[in-house]
Design a protein around this motif. Structure first.
Motif, PDB file in Angstrom:
ATOM      1  N   HIS A  87       3.578  -9.950 -10.601  1.00 26.98           N
ATOM      2  CA  HIS A  87       4.010 -10.422  -9.324  1.00 26.98           C
ATOM      3  C   HIS A  87       4.590  -9.310  -8.136  1.00 26.98           C
ATOM      4  O   HIS A  87       4.922  -9.775  -7.230  1.00 26.98           O
ATOM      5  CB  HIS A  87       4.850 -11.495  -9.333  1.00 26.98           C
ATOM      6  CG  HIS A  87       4.427 -12.669 -10.055  1.00 26.98           C
ATOM      7  ND1 HIS A  87       3.127 -13.185 -10.173  1.00 26.98           N
ATOM      8  CD2 HIS A  87       4.779 -13.056 -11.458  1.00 26.98           C
ATOM      9  CE1 HIS A  87       3.094 -14.132 -11.254  1.00 26.98           C
ATOM     10  NE2 HIS A  87       4.220 -14.062 -12.064  1.00 26.98           N
ATOM     11  N   LEU A  88       5.073  -8.373  -8.552  1.00 29.34           N
ATOM     12  CA  LEU A  88       5.536  -7.262  -7.854  1.00 29.34           C
ATOM     13  C   LEU A  88       4.407  -6.261  -7.188  1.00 29.34           C
ATOM     14  O   LEU A  88       3.559  -5.631  -8.175  1.00 29.34           O
ATOM     15  CB  LEU A  88       6.657  -6.378  -8.638  1.00 29.34           C
ATOM     16  CG  LEU A  88       7.169  -5.160  -7.930  1.00 29.34           C
ATOM     17  CD1 LEU A  88       7.954  -5.534  -6.953  1.00 29.34           C
ATOM     18  CD2 LEU A  88       7.881  -4.266  -8.928  1.00 29.34           C
ATOM     19  N   GLY A  89       4.392  -6.102  -6.021  1.00 32.43           N
ATOM     20  CA  GLY A  89       3.410  -5.017  -5.238  1.00 32.43           C
ATOM     21  C   GLY A  89       4.364  -4.037  -4.903  1.00 32.43           C
ATOM     22  O   GLY A  89       5.481  -4.064  -4.556  1.00 32.43           O
ATOM     23  N   TYR A  90       3.894  -2.946  -4.746  1.00 32.57           N
ATOM     24  CA  TYR A  90       4.412  -1.821  -4.250  1.00 32.57           C
ATOM     25  C   TYR A  90       3.534  -0.796  -3.473  1.00 32.57           C
ATOM     26  O   TYR A  90       2.215  -0.746  -3.683  1.00 32.57           O
ATOM     27  CB  TYR A  90       5.209  -1.173  -5.529  1.00 32.57           C
ATOM     28  CG  TYR A  90       4.223  -1.037  -6.644  1.00 32.57           C
ATOM     29  CD1 TYR A  90       3.339   0.054  -6.985  1.00 32.57           C
ATOM     30  CD2 TYR A  90       4.409  -1.789  -7.661  1.00 32.57           C
ATOM     31  CE1 TYR A  90       2.591  -0.064  -7.871  1.00 32.57           C
ATOM     32  CE2 TYR A  90       3.912  -1.937  -8.834  1.00 32.57           C
ATOM     33  CZ  TYR A  90       3.021  -1.075  -9.087  1.00 32.57           C
ATOM     34  OH  TYR A  90       2.068  -0.848 -10.218  1.00 32.57           O
ATOM     35  N   MET A  91       3.954   0.034  -2.576  1.00 34.74           N
ATOM     36  CA  MET A  91       3.249   0.920  -1.682  1.00 34.74           C
ATOM     37  C   MET A  91       4.225   1.839  -1.062  1.00 34.74           C
ATOM     38  O   MET A  91       5.451   1.605  -0.857  1.00 34.74           O
ATOM     39  CB  MET A  91       2.510  -0.034  -0.570  1.00 34.74           C
ATOM     40  CG  MET A  91       3.386  -0.833   0.251  1.00 34.74           C
ATOM     41  SD  MET A  91       2.568  -1.685   1.430  1.00 34.74           S
ATOM     42  CE  MET A  91       1.823  -0.580   2.504  1.00 34.74           C
ATOM     43  N   ASN A  92       3.403   2.894  -0.491  1.00 33.93           N
ATOM     44  CA  ASN A  92       4.198   3.801   0.262  1.00 33.93           C
ATOM     45  C   ASN A  92       4.443   3.331   1.645  1.00 33.93           C
ATOM     46  O   ASN A  92       3.651   2.351   2.203  1.00 33.93           O
ATOM     47  CB  ASN A  92       3.411   5.056   0.522  1.00 33.93           C
ATOM     48  CG  ASN A  92       4.235   6.381   0.957  1.00 33.93           C
ATOM     49  OD1 ASN A  92       5.469   6.166   0.914  1.00 33.93           O
ATOM     50  ND2 ASN A  92       3.712   7.715   0.705  1.00 33.93           N
ATOM     51  N   PHE A  93       5.418   3.630   2.472  1.00 34.53           N
ATOM     52  CA  PHE A  93       5.887   3.070   3.590  1.00 34.53           C
ATOM     53  C   PHE A  93       4.481   3.596   4.365  1.00 34.53           C
ATOM     54  O   PHE A  93       4.123   4.794   4.569  1.00 34.53           O
ATOM     55  CB  PHE A  93       7.054   3.992   4.139  1.00 34.53           C
ATOM     56  CG  PHE A  93       7.553   3.168   5.259  1.00 34.53           C
ATOM     57  CD1 PHE A  93       8.727   2.414   5.019  1.00 34.53           C
ATOM     58  CD2 PHE A  93       7.397   3.577   6.651  1.00 34.53           C
ATOM     59  CE1 PHE A  93       9.018   1.468   6.269  1.00 34.53           C
ATOM     60  CE2 PHE A  93       7.786   2.907   7.794  1.00 34.53           C
ATOM     61  CZ  PHE A  93       8.811   1.957   7.576  1.00 34.53           C
ATOM     62  N   PRO A  94       4.076   2.608   5.380  1.00 31.39           N
ATOM     63  CA  PRO A  94       2.937   2.646   6.207  1.00 31.39           C
ATOM     64  C   PRO A  94       3.105   3.524   7.529  1.00 31.39           C
ATOM     65  O   PRO A  94       4.441   3.947   7.782  1.00 31.39           O
ATOM     66  CB  PRO A  94       2.619   1.330   6.670  1.00 31.39           C
ATOM     67  CG  PRO A  94       4.013   0.325   6.541  1.00 31.39           C
ATOM     68  CD  PRO A  94       4.651   1.152   5.490  1.00 31.39           C
ATOM     69  N   PRO A  95       2.335   4.056   8.066  1.00 35.60           N
ATOM     70  CA  PRO A  95       2.422   4.997   9.048  1.00 35.60           C
ATOM     71  C   PRO A  95       2.902   3.931  10.420  1.00 35.60           C
ATOM     72  O   PRO A  95       2.635   2.991  10.422  1.00 35.60           O
ATOM     73  CB  PRO A  95       0.915   5.455   9.537  1.00 35.60           C
ATOM     74  CG  PRO A  95      -0.253   4.436   8.768  1.00 35.60           C
ATOM     75  CD  PRO A  95       0.714   3.993   7.677  1.00 35.60           C
ATOM     76  N   VAL A  96       3.245   4.831  11.439  1.00 38.93           N
ATOM     77  CA  VAL A  96       3.662   4.215  12.618  1.00 38.93           C
ATOM     78  C   VAL A  96       2.616   4.627  13.861  1.00 38.93           C
ATOM     79  O   VAL A  96       2.137   5.876  13.745  1.00 38.93           O
ATOM     80  CB  VAL A  96       5.035   4.727  13.165  1.00 38.93           C
ATOM     81  CG1 VAL A  96       5.365   4.401  14.658  1.00 38.93           C
ATOM     82  CG2 VAL A  96       6.133   4.150  12.204  1.00 38.93           C
TER      83      VAL A  96
END
Length: 448
Positions: free
Chosen positions: A309-318
């Motif tokens: 149930h845990l998702g994870y990702m790098n911080f998205p671009p601006v």
């Protein structure tokens, strides 16, 4: 994050030659803690002392490393004291200032280590590493950046590298019918949707202050690239006045004003892991936090992690930002120094501990078992079949692909500047100062 330049750690651009290497180093961050206090050690003979942070599962790995060492060295023991994060920072600073530091000083390297060096309170380990090349060669080269002051090594890199990760609760996303954000615009668009469903968009342990800092670290990078904070680190006059900095500060307050964070975030502490609990209990949809929290959520969150149930990702671009989306921030490693006030016998015990117990094969397996990536070349072989292999591969990928792995700001700056930084970040989140006031306050302590 940093390279091993003679007189100054170059905060940015890590070359990625070795598997996890050239861009990693886990300079323990302003990370988590739990209840502390305690000790290990026994037997006869000379005893060295060692203080470190309390929080499971990391605390257990540190403790077991000492226990194994003590069992193998009955005449050269290590006794331990275990403390929570904030309590540790206060106590170690006081002890070092009084010349009463433990033999082995656990820390994050960077600006704080520089103050220890300037005060003559820690040993120069350069000759020891020259004599023990095999120990040095096992570790990520970049991990020595935050351990190196004016061309000399004053700390043994240890433990794990810990990038900051954007976590999310998959069940909540499915419930609300939305997808993980792919840009800053997506983040801002998700906020009203989660609020309308009675769910906080982001959990935040704002009372701890350093948790707030992670947001600015990424926004500065994504908008202006790592050069923006590099200028601060280099002590350039009015470096905080960079247009990208003002843009980042403004965007952060836009998120606060839009009720992007859990109500009452300024009274929630990260030391209690309450911020993590908000995510895995479904009270918050997302959380920006250190890689170390994966192990805590796995331990404390029931089937949240084990059930997928845990998702994870790098911080998205601006949108329109100059920063490379592969960049990351956080902790390239943790560090062990030896007190210059220790006796010759205690120093030898510490060096033997460094050579035989810190990140040996068993220690590497234990660190991988916590859901973290040890800062050892080829560490990926230790987690290939681990139960947390997917997360470990994700972290490994972030670190090995990052164009820049920047050290946490409060560890890169001097303790004086870091305290002003954390205080002003807290005020920024509380909307009690404007972005321009933040800039003015921070420009006043550049180089301090």
């Amino acid at each position: 994050m940093e390279s091993t330049t003679p007189s100054r750690r170059t905060f940015l651009t890590l070359s990625m030659g070795i598997p996890l290497g050239a861009a990693l180093a886990a300079c323990g961050t302003s990370g988590p803690t739990a209840a502390g206090g305690g000790g290990a050690g026994g037997g006869g003979g000379t005893k060295a002392t060692y203080w470190y942070l309390a929080v499971q599962p990391q605390e257990g790995v540190r403790t077991r490393a000492v226990e194994r060492f003590n069992k193998a060295n009955p005449n050269g023991q290590i006794t331990t004291t275990i403390l929570q994060n904030d309590a540790y920072k206060t106590k170690i600073k006081t002890a070092i200032g009084a010349g009463q530091a433990p033999t082995i000083i656990w820390g994050w390297g960077g600006g704080t280590l520089r103050t220890y060096v300037q005060a003559g309170q820690v040993e120069d380990l350069t000759p020891w590493f020259d004599q023990n090349a095999a120990v040095k060669d096992r570790l990520f080269p970049s991990s020595f950046g935050a351990a190196t002051i004016d061309g000399k090594i004053y700390a043994m890199p240890c433990e794990t590298m810990q990038p900051i990760v954007l976590y999310y609760n998959k069940k909540i996303f499915d419930q609300v019918g939305v997808q993980p954000p792919e840009s800053w615009g997506d983040i801002m668009a998700l906020v009203p949707k989660f609020n309308a469903a009675g769910i906080a968009p982001f959990s935040l342990g704002g009372q701890s202050r350093w948790t707030n800092m992670m947001w600015l670290e990424f926004l500065f990078d994504r908008i202006g690239g790592p050069e923006v904070f590099q200028a601060v680190f280099d002590g350039k006059k009015d470096a905080w006045s960079h247009p990208a900095a003002l843009d980042a500060l403004t965007k952060l307050q836009d998120l606060v004003k839009a009720d992007g964070f859990i109500k009452g975030f300024s009274s929630i502490t990260a030391d209690s892991n309450a911020d993590q609990a908000l995510l895995y209990t479904g009270k918050a949809a997302m959380m920006l936090h250190g890689g170390w929290t994966y192990g805590s959520m796995s331990t404390d969150g029931g089937d949240f992690v084990s059930g997928g149930h845990l998702g994870y990702m790098n911080f998205p671009p601006v949108e329109g930002g100059k920063g490379d989306p592969s960049n990351t921030v956080g902790n390239p490693g943790q560090y062990l120094s030896i007190s210059s006030n220790a006796t010759a016998e205690q120093k030898e015990i510490a060096k033997k501990f460094f050579a035989t117990a810190v990140l040996n094969d068993e220690d590497v397996k234990e660190w991988a078992g916590t859901g973290a990536v040890p800062i050892v070349n080829g560490a990926d072989s230790a987690f290939a079949t681990a139960k947390d292999a997917d997360f470990l591969k994700f972290v490994y990928g972030i670190a090995s692909n990052a164009k820049s792995f920047a050290q946490s700001w409060d560890q890169a700056l001097s303790p004086t500047a870091a305290e002003v930084l954390l205080d002003n970040i807290a005020k920024l989140f509380q909307l009690s100062i404007t972005p321009q006031q933040f800039v003015s306050n921070m420009n006043a302590v550049i180089g301090s």
